[in-house]
Scaffold this motif. Sequence first.
Motif: not given
Length: 324
Positions: A54-57, A59, A284, A288, A304, A316, A318-319
């Motif tokens: 999980v990667h934050l794109r 916020k 998460l 996070d 996503r 938020f 995420y990818d």
Amino acid sequence: MEVINKKLNQLKIGQKASALSKPDYEHHLSNQEQEPVPYSQAQIPVKSPLMFDVHLRHKFKIGSLLNEYYCVLMNKLLVFTDGDNDRLLIFNRDGSYNREIELYGTPWYISVINDSDIAVLYNTTKYIIDIISIKTGTLSHSVKARGHIRVISFENGLLFVVTGNMIDVMNITGEPIRSFPVPPSHVLQKPNVKSKTFLPCPTPSSFGWNIANHKNRLFLTNAFNNTLCCCDLFGSVIWIFNDDTMKYPFGITTDGNGNVYLTCNDSSNVIAISSDGKHHKEILNEDDGLRRPSGICYDKLNDRLLVCDEGNGQAFLYDIKHST
């Protein structure tokens, strides 16, 4: 010989009794609650279907605190309920504000119908579902339910409407297709792990706090006893799941593989559960930036995940990177 035959008969009777007493659904407990697995069996590697990162794109701020936000992703737009101001908030995927749609009532729940239309459920008029065009902000038509609506979901041209202790299935014009009860009270009872018996739940028939679909499966949450139920599209229970890390499951969504994602309001986390209910992981938590996560939506085309939080008024995006 008579003694041997007597023992064989006793064994057969015991096997029949065990088969009859086996429940017709699976109840998956947390790892801490399960009985110890024999050493030889524990060495067999089991590949988890929840192999992703999980990667934050992005916020960004969406509104005030303690506003129970629900959210959906539509094309390149992010749509949120704003119950404090009777409107829908629309943001671009980079987190920038786009516009708003004013509503005549307080929005409680939303569900995507197609690329341009969204179903809106109100907290004030609880028998009506409005189908609204996101492009124009105008009302397409309204659907009237037979009772007080809790939540709705849309899949393959059908609306699944939880009204009281029933789930009504209807087409987009409101024409009834079928109805079936929410999972019965014996499924809603909370397990006593030590005695292997079932204790009465203080809120019977409470599945349906939230609902999501994936193909021929229907997923329902019970926020009071922290459980997730999987059933078919006619209400037959397939499995139920609960875990100590899951407290007050609030929002629910599914990915393209049928895995389920839950926002847990009291434990301030997001839990992913595999489509068979046998695997789970926390993806998460408070580290996070989550405080009281509410709405959640998975974009199956682009992998996503959108999460909104009533505890800090933030969203938020995420990818999700699946392992190959």
